[in-house]
Design a protein around this motif. Structure first.
Motif, PDB file in Angstrom:
ATOM      1  N   ASN A 227       0.726  -1.389   0.176  1.00 46.11           N
ATOM      2  CA  ASN A 227      -0.073  -0.027   0.109  1.00 46.11           C
ATOM      3  C   ASN A 227       0.785   1.311   0.044  1.00 46.11           C
ATOM      4  N   LEU A 228       1.914   1.351   0.573  1.00 44.43           N
ATOM      5  CA  LEU A 228       2.887   2.258   0.589  1.00 44.43           C
ATOM      6  C   LEU A 228       3.528   2.814  -0.796  1.00 44.43           C
ATOM      7  N   ILE A 229       3.768   1.568  -1.328  1.00 50.31           N
ATOM      8  CA  ILE A 229       4.587   1.661  -2.577  1.00 50.31           C
ATOM      9  C   ILE A 229       3.437   2.199  -3.625  1.00 50.31           C
ATOM     10  N   LYS A 230       2.051   1.698  -3.432  1.00 49.40           N
ATOM     11  CA  LYS A 230       0.914   2.272  -4.377  1.00 49.40           C
ATOM     12  C   LYS A 230       0.908   3.693  -4.164  1.00 49.40           C
ATOM     13  N   LEU A 231       0.906   4.053  -2.957  1.00 50.59           N
ATOM     14  CA  LEU A 231       0.848   5.485  -2.560  1.00 50.59           C
ATOM     15  C   LEU A 231       1.968   6.547  -3.345  1.00 50.59           C
ATOM     16  N   ALA A 232       3.216   5.935  -2.941  1.00 55.51           N
ATOM     17  CA  ALA A 232       4.322   6.381  -3.438  1.00 55.51           C
ATOM     18  C   ALA A 232       4.168   6.758  -4.984  1.00 55.51           C
ATOM     19  N   ARG A 233       3.787   5.822  -5.525  1.00 53.56           N
ATOM     20  CA  ARG A 233       3.647   5.748  -7.024  1.00 53.56           C
ATOM     21  C   ARG A 233       2.663   7.064  -7.617  1.00 53.56           C
ATOM     22  N   LEU A 234       1.436   6.888  -6.851  1.00 56.69           N
ATOM     23  CA  LEU A 234       0.440   8.004  -6.862  1.00 56.69           C
ATOM     24  C   LEU A 234       0.914   9.331  -6.756  1.00 56.69           C
ATOM     25  N   LYS A 235       1.833   9.420  -5.748  1.00 59.13           N
ATOM     26  CA  LYS A 235       1.942  11.099  -5.304  1.00 59.13           C
ATOM     27  C   LYS A 235       3.497  11.323  -6.141  1.00 59.13           C
ATOM     28  N   TYR A 236       4.120  10.409  -6.587  1.00 57.65           N
ATOM     29  CA  TYR A 236       5.584  11.007  -7.080  1.00 57.65           C
ATOM     30  C   TYR A 236       5.752  10.606  -8.481  1.00 57.65           C
ATOM     31  N   PHE A 237       5.078   9.598  -9.021  1.00 57.78           N
ATOM     32  CA  PHE A 237       5.405   9.017 -10.306  1.00 57.78           C
ATOM     33  C   PHE A 237       4.136   8.805 -11.165  1.00 57.78           C
ATOM     34  N   LYS A 238       3.041   9.486 -10.568  1.00 54.92           N
ATOM     35  CA  LYS A 238       1.727   9.248 -11.513  1.00 54.92           C
ATOM     36  C   LYS A 238       1.744   9.436 -13.027  1.00 54.92           C
ATOM     37  N   ASN A 239       2.706  10.557 -13.526  1.00 54.77           N
ATOM     38  CA  ASN A 239       2.841  10.905 -14.990  1.00 54.77           C
ATOM     39  C   ASN A 239       4.150  10.227 -15.490  1.00 54.77           C
ATOM     40  N   THR A 240       4.936   9.415 -14.992  1.00 52.41           N
ATOM     41  CA  THR A 240       6.136   9.137 -15.746  1.00 52.41           C
ATOM     42  C   THR A 240       6.330   7.486 -15.388  1.00 52.41           C
ATOM     43  N   GLN A 241       7.061   7.156 -16.671  1.00 52.75           N
ATOM     44  CA  GLN A 241       7.287   5.441 -16.498  1.00 52.75           C
ATOM     45  C   GLN A 241       8.550   5.150 -17.317  1.00 52.75           C
ATOM     46  N   MET A 242       8.920   4.111 -17.034  1.00 53.31           N
ATOM     47  CA  MET A 242      10.264   3.642 -18.032  1.00 53.31           C
ATOM     48  C   MET A 242       9.959   3.465 -19.510  1.00 53.31           C
ATOM     49  N   PRO A 243      10.573   3.946 -20.523  1.00 53.23           N
ATOM     50  CA  PRO A 243      10.292   3.566 -21.820  1.00 53.23           C
ATOM     51  C   PRO A 243      10.477   2.100 -22.126  1.00 53.23           C
ATOM     52  N   LYS A 244       9.751   1.645 -23.114  1.00 51.37           N
ATOM     53  CA  LYS A 244       9.998   0.272 -23.626  1.00 51.37           C
ATOM     54  C   LYS A 244      11.384   0.481 -24.570  1.00 51.37           C
ATOM     55  N   LEU A 245      12.416  -0.452 -24.427  1.00 46.48           N
ATOM     56  CA  LEU A 245      13.510  -0.050 -25.151  1.00 46.48           C
ATOM     57  C   LEU A 245      13.530  -0.486 -26.823  1.00 46.48           C
ATOM     58  N   ASN A 246      14.113   0.053 -27.583  1.00 48.59           N
ATOM     59  CA  ASN A 246      14.068  -0.159 -28.988  1.00 48.59           C
ATOM     60  C   ASN A 246      14.801  -1.719 -29.486  1.00 48.59           C
ATOM     61  N   THR A 247      13.917  -2.458 -30.042  1.00 45.53           N
ATOM     62  CA  THR A 247      14.464  -3.581 -30.636  1.00 45.53           C
ATOM     63  C   THR A 247      14.333  -3.787 -32.073  1.00 45.53           C
ATOM     64  N   THR A 248      14.313  -2.362 -32.670  1.00 44.48           N
ATOM     65  CA  THR A 248      13.871  -2.584 -34.428  1.00 44.48           C
ATOM     66  C   THR A 248      15.546  -2.223 -35.040  1.00 44.48           C
ATOM     67  N   LEU A 249      16.381  -1.794 -34.459  1.00 41.49           N
ATOM     68  CA  LEU A 249      17.542  -1.419 -34.930  1.00 41.49           C
ATOM     69  C   LEU A 249      18.528  -2.520 -35.223  1.00 41.49           C
ATOM     70  N   HIS A 250      18.570  -3.411 -34.272  1.00 44.89           N
ATOM     71  CA  HIS A 250      19.714  -4.380 -34.087  1.00 44.89           C
ATOM     72  C   HIS A 250      19.667  -5.258 -35.567  1.00 44.89           C
ATOM     73  N   GLU A 251      18.808  -5.634 -36.044  1.00 44.78           N
ATOM     74  CA  GLU A 251      18.802  -6.608 -37.265  1.00 44.78           C
ATOM     75  C   GLU A 251      19.707  -5.707 -38.406  1.00 44.78           C
TER      76      GLU A 251
END
Length: 357
Positions: free
Chosen positions: A323-347
């Motif tokens: 519950n504390l983690i959930k609250l922390a995410r709502l208070k401080y990380f509501k509009n941010t997230q880690m991006p999905k990394l690019n897998t399209t260039l390697h080939e």
């Protein structure tokens, strides 16, 4: 009989028996007495490095609840000495103890970059994020001299392949030049582990890791350079750092971290004995309280290997933490997230340079 003197600069305070070995190594009281009389050290407490030469370096992760599919570990064993580290058990497969051996007998894969390059050039390989340090820290002290992790990052950059890093060490900033180049194509994500804002807590839990101040600076510098950072509040240990969840989340969000993740401590395999011995020597006044609270998060046992629940825990204390983690995410990380990394260039870069055809 085990020595009672605290081993300075280490997490584990003894070597526990390797479950795969028949023989048991015991430090006897008469041997310690002999060393004392002769003015000799019974244990020099030195770190040793052994070169190993595996045939493959990229591991398929079979566990369904660790959040990664492939991992790569340039070192086995870890001098950081985090007392709670789940990777300690893996040292037994090499014939060592999960205790002090894990911190003092480090196996070094000097051919890691060559093996990685072979893997990425295979026609059958399709790009998928490979995580450095799925088991042991790729920026542990040995890396400062050996630069194996740096050589791996050069390979990832050459082949435009996505890579994620998990570390507790500010040494990652040495490789800022490569990391920023990877970030230009969204090929890098960094996970910085910060278990406490208290330097005193850090010293007893993680004796040879970077200071809290340096880790916080690392989050800030990486973020300022466009490198996405997730902070691992891991593990959360009841009555040791469980009260710090909200202050930690607030601090790292202000420094630019995009998200937080957590696990509740689990003392699987030999780690239960190692941790119990450590806490009775390090925090004797609260040892039983902490151990019982950990047990309450895992169905009454320290050793919890159940997929799904082993990292999130169960019961009232685990629920409070979630519950504390959930609250922390709502208070401080509501509009941010880690991006999905690019897998399209390697080939297009399978031969090490951009291919037009």
């Amino acid at each position: 009989m085990e020595p009672t003197k605290k081993t300075k600069g280490r997490g584990a305070q003894k070597n526990v028996h390797n479950r795969f070995l028949q023989d048991v190594h015991e430090t006897r009281a008469d041997f310690l007495e002999y060393c004392h009389k002769e003015g000799e050290e019974a244990d020099k407490n030195k770190t040793t490095y052994t070169n190993v030469f595996p045939k493959t370096i990229v591991n398929k992760v079979q566990s369904p609840d660790v959040g990664m599919t492939y991992s790569l570990n340039p070192y086995q064993g870890c001098e950081h000495g985090c007392i709670y580290c789940y990777a300690r058990n893996s040292h037994e497969y090499w014939g060592f103890s999960a205790g002090l051996d894990f911190e003092r007998k480090i196996l070094v894969k000097r051919n890691a970059a060559e093996l990685l390059e072979e893997k990425l050039k295979k026609k059958s390989w399709q790009a998928y994020t490979i995580v450095l340090s799925g088991n042991t820290d790729c920026y542990q002290p040995a890396e400062k001299e050996l630069e194996i992790t740096r050589s791996l990052l050069k390979v990832f950059l050459k082949y435009k392949h996505p890579v994620a890093i998990i570390t507790k060490n500010s040494l990652i900033l040495r490789d800022l030049d490569i990391l920023t180049a990877l970030a230009e194509d969204n090929l890098i994500g960094v996970n910085i582990s910060i278990t406490s804002l208290s330097e005193e807590t850090r010293r007893v839990l993680e004796p040879r890791t970077a200071t809290i101040k340096k880790r916080l600076e690392t989050v800030k510098i990486l973020s300022e350079n466009g490198i996405p950072v997730n902070v691992m509040l891991a593990p959360i240990i009841p009555s040791i750092n469980s009260h710090e969840i909200l202050p930690l989340a607030k601090t790292v969000s202000e420094l630019g971290a995009k998200s937080i993740a957590f696990t509740i401590v689990r003392l699987n395999g030999a780690i239960g004995e190692i941790f119990s011995d450590w806490i009775h020597k390090t925090m004797p006044d609260k040892a039983e309280k902490v151990l019982h609270q950990i047990e309450s998060c895992h169905g009454g046992t320290l050793n919890d290997s159940r997929f799904g629940s082993r990292m999130r825990g169960e019961g009232k204390i685990a629920e409070q933490i979630r519950n504390l983690i959930k609250l922390a995410r709502l208070k401080y990380f509501k509009n941010t997230q880690m991006p999905k990394l690019n897998t399209t260039l390697h080939e297009q870069y399978k031969n090490g340079q951009y291919s037009l055809f």
